[in-house]
Design an enzyme around this catalytic site. Structure first.
Site, mmCIF file in Angstrom:
data_model
loop_
_atom_site.group_PDB
_atom_site.id
_atom_site.type_symbol
_atom_site.label_atom_id
_atom_site.label_comp_id
_atom_site.label_asym_id
_atom_site.label_seq_id
_atom_site.Cartn_x
_atom_site.Cartn_y
_atom_site.Cartn_z
ATOM 1 N N ALA A 75 37.922 36.328 33.880
ATOM 2 C CA ALA A 75 37.198 38.488 34.295
ATOM 3 C C ALA A 75 38.390 38.332 35.476
ATOM 4 C CB ALA A 75 36.003 37.224 35.018
ATOM 5 N N ARG A 76 39.205 37.933 36.215
ATOM 6 C CA ARG A 76 40.128 38.771 37.087
ATOM 7 C C ARG A 76 41.222 39.269 37.066
ATOM 8 N NH1 ARG A 76 41.006 32.448 39.817
ATOM 9 N NH2 ARG A 76 42.219 31.702 37.860
ATOM 10 N N GLU A 77 41.480 39.112 35.295
ATOM 11 C CA GLU A 77 42.595 39.575 35.032
ATOM 12 C C GLU A 77 42.726 41.051 34.602
ATOM 13 O OE1 GLU A 77 43.484 36.425 31.967
ATOM 14 O OE2 GLU A 77 44.071 34.974 33.682
ATOM 15 N N ARG A 122 38.635 28.359 26.615
ATOM 16 C CA ARG A 122 39.278 26.877 26.561
ATOM 17 C C ARG A 122 37.764 26.613 25.074
ATOM 18 N NH1 ARG A 122 42.624 28.232 28.952
ATOM 19 N NH2 ARG A 122 43.887 26.623 30.201
ATOM 20 N N HIS A 151 46.688 37.930 29.280
ATOM 21 C CA HIS A 151 46.095 37.644 30.418
ATOM 22 C C HIS A 151 47.475 37.719 31.252
ATOM 23 C CE1 HIS A 151 43.820 34.511 28.389
ATOM 24 N NE2 HIS A 151 44.299 34.476 27.593
ATOM 25 N N TYR A 210 48.824 36.298 35.155
ATOM 26 C CA TYR A 210 50.097 36.782 35.580
ATOM 27 C C TYR A 210 50.831 35.936 35.178
ATOM 28 C CZ TYR A 210 49.532 34.492 40.299
ATOM 29 O OH TYR A 210 49.510 33.969 41.006
ATOM 30 N N GLU A 252 51.273 36.974 29.133
ATOM 31 C CA GLU A 252 50.913 37.112 30.649
ATOM 32 C C GLU A 252 51.651 38.277 31.470
ATOM 33 O OE1 GLU A 252 48.217 34.574 32.390
ATOM 34 O OE2 GLU A 252 48.842 33.615 30.466
HETATM 35 O O1 0X9 Z 1 45.206 29.377 30.867
HETATM 36 C C1 0X9 Z 1 45.135 29.841 30.305
HETATM 37 O O2 0X9 Z 1 44.108 30.154 29.953
HETATM 38 C C2 0X9 Z 1 45.902 31.130 30.200
HETATM 39 N N1 0X9 Z 1 46.943 31.831 31.186
HETATM 40 S S1 0X9 Z 1 46.038 32.100 32.929
HETATM 41 O O3 0X9 Z 1 46.905 32.324 33.587
HETATM 42 N N2 0X9 Z 1 45.480 33.935 32.229
HETATM 43 O O4 0X9 Z 1 44.763 31.910 33.025
HETATM 44 C C3 0X9 Z 1 47.281 30.437 29.127
HETATM 45 C C4 0X9 Z 1 46.447 30.664 27.890
HETATM 46 C C5 0X9 Z 1 47.426 30.674 26.706
HETATM 47 N N3 0X9 Z 1 47.133 30.914 25.769
HETATM 48 C C6 0X9 Z 1 46.836 29.527 24.638
HETATM 49 N N4 0X9 Z 1 47.062 28.873 25.312
HETATM 50 N N5 0X9 Z 1 45.632 29.863 23.694
HETATM 51 ZN ZN ZN Z 2 43.953 34.023 31.705
#
Ligand code: 0X9
Ligand code: ZN
Length: 487
Positions: free
Chosen positions: A202-204, A276, A328, A330, A402
């Site tokens: 959401a915050r991105e 996730r 995403h 950053y 990112e």
């Molecule tokens: O943690 C995440 O989901 C992503 N970083 S964030 O700081 N934007 O939250 C990285 C996700 C990398 N993508 C996958 N592994 N699917």
């Molecule tokens: Zn993210």
């Protein structure tokens, strides 16, 4: 054809072997010390008084344990490997007592944002003032403003742009896509599709500005810019601005740095991390959390969240998708599978060489340096993430860019440069996609022929070369033609 072997980085940015062991600690619930609190005078909005954002040098496991205890909201890994002998550098939202605790054990901590509430105040004041005369990309946009922008693009060029509903979020908001392609039909079958989404988190906010910039350039460039014309003649580009519209609205109305969706959990907390919740290696290897309150809570089951279901079902119904970007922020990375394990993904050479190509395209466009690498080692373990499902389950080449920071509230002057470099990456990707280079060596040869024949004879979905949704002799013909033409 592209040959990226010359583009190897001089210094391998992926060297944080120690992250593997305890990377899972990042983002797990810790003590509730650094939680934002509702304001007395403004009950509707969560405030961040007394909180800051810091960049901490992690020397060892004890440092990482401590920081995750006193600051449960990790904002990013940075590309900075930290001083020699350390594990690297992390950004955290933290309060004064947390900072004190880190400094008490001798950790090196740099304060990036000394007063987070001030950043939020400045941002909301600026956005409330919202000078209508300025350009659309000069500041962040609300859910409704983006939707209107999308409709405006469609109204301007209905022959190349259309809107489609993928499904509804938990709070019944529309999850929609903007479909972009030219009326020029493909040589045969269907056009290959490049799927791009922003705002799983959401915050991105900068991510949707970036995908809308792509949309704007493509819509307005068709028939004007020969590169755009060629790309839209060959591909269909599908952009989903908001995978997580509920979370996005919530960051605008209530809690600026909310990350997850707005699922009410069993213990009274809110939110599942959509990134996730994908159904590939869901919940494995500590790349997510089973704790409701965690920033990386994976949900009760794979695809328990309607936002993930909407994306999944649309993808399954559209067999032409060959590449996917899950945008995403950053940290300036270009991440690829696997996220859930340090093992190399089969065929990782394709993911890697195309990531290196995007990295170089960004630099060539005048952009900044993005670090390309496998998610698990380069960032941290992520299980149930989008890219692993797209690549592992659907055989779709998939990356997580990112974007730039230096936080989730980059100054508005950062929006356009960030959008321009990511658009350069997208164009490069489209121009260098080569279906006939089955093994992604950068050239088409008999090994590709044999590899295609094996897929074709086995009737694998990856042999659907003309993107019709089934494998038949047309796919064989299409492959042979591409093979002869060299791509
Ligand atoms: O943690 C995440 O989901 C992503 N970083 S964030 O700081 N934007 O939250 C990285 C996700 C990398 N993508 C996958 N592994 N699917
Ligand atoms: Zn993210």
């Amino acid at each position: 054809m592209f040959d990226l072997r010359a583009n190897e980085p001089t210094r391998n940015p992926v060297r944080r072997s120690a992250w593997f062991a305890v990377g899972a600690l990042v983002g797990l619930t810790g003590a509730a010390i650094a939680q934002p609190h509702a304001a007395e005078g403004d009950p509707g909005r969560v405030r961040y008084d007394g909180q800051m954002v810091v960049r901490a040098v992690i020397r060892d496991a004890a440092d990482l344990m401590l920081v995750n205890q006193v600051a449960p909201d990790c904002w990013s890994h940075t590309a900075d490997p930290g001083p020699p002998g350390t594990w690297g550098v992390l950004d955290y939202r933290i309060d004064a007592s947390g900072l004190e605790a880190l400094r008490a054990v001798g950790m090196q901590v740099e304060v990036l944002i000394p007063d987070l509430q001030r950043v939020v105040d400045e941002e909301s004041r600026r956005l409330a003032g919202g000078a209508m005369t300025r350009g659309w990309f000069d500041d962040y946009k609300s859910l409704d403003q983006v939707s209107q922008f999308v409709d405006g693009l469609i109204a301007a060029r209905p022959e190349i742009a259309s809107r489609e509903t993928l499904g509804l979020s938990l709070e019944q908001r529309e999850i929609y896509a903007l479909r972009l392609t030219s009326p020029v039909p493909p040589d045969r079958g269907g056009k290959p599709v490049i799927l791009i989404n922003s705002v799983q988190h959401a915050r991105e906010w900068i991510t949707v500005m970036s995908t809308m910039y792509m949309a704007d350039q493509l819509v307005n460039g068709y028939g004007v810019d020969p590169r755009v014309t060629a790309v839209l003649d060959k591909f269909e580009i599908v952009i989903v601005p908001f995978v997580n519209p509920d979370g996005y609205v919530y960051t605008w109305t209530t809690e600026r740095y909310w990350r997850k969706n707005r699922r009410p959990n069993a213990n009274g907390t809110f939110g599942v991390d959509n990134n996730r919740n994908w159904g590939f290696a869901w919940g494995s290897n500590n790349g997510s959390s089973g704790n409701f309150g965690s920033e990386t809570y994976r949900g009760t089951a794979p695809f328990s969240e309607p936002e993930n279901v909407a994306m999944r079902d649309w993808t399954l119904a559209n067999p032409g998708v060959v590449m996917h970007l899950d945008v995403h922020s950053y940290g300036q990375y270009l991440l690829y599978s696997w996220g859930y394990t340090p093992a190399p993904a089969p065929g990782v050479g394709a993911l890697r060489s195309l990531a290196m190509g995007m990295r170089q395209a960004i630099l060539d466009s005048g952009g900044v340096t993005y670090n390309a690498g496998q998610c698990y080692q380069t960032l941290y373990p992520v299980s149930g993430g989008a890219i692993d499902w797209y690549y592992g389950d659907q055989n779709i080449l998939s990356w997580t860019p990112e974007l730039r920071g230096p936080s989730f509230s980059p100054p508005p002057s950062v929006i356009l440069p960030t959008a321009r470099e990511m658009y350069a990456a997208l164009l490069w990707l489209a121009e260098n996609y080569c279906g006939a280079d089955v093994d992604y060596t950068g050239f088409v040869d008999s090994v590709d022929f044999d590899a295609f024949m094996a897929m074709f004879e086995a009737g694998l979905p990856s042999a659907d070369f003309d993107h019709t949704g089934f494998v038949d002799t047309d796919d064989f013909d299409a492959f042979v033609q591409a093979f002869i033409e060299g791509c």
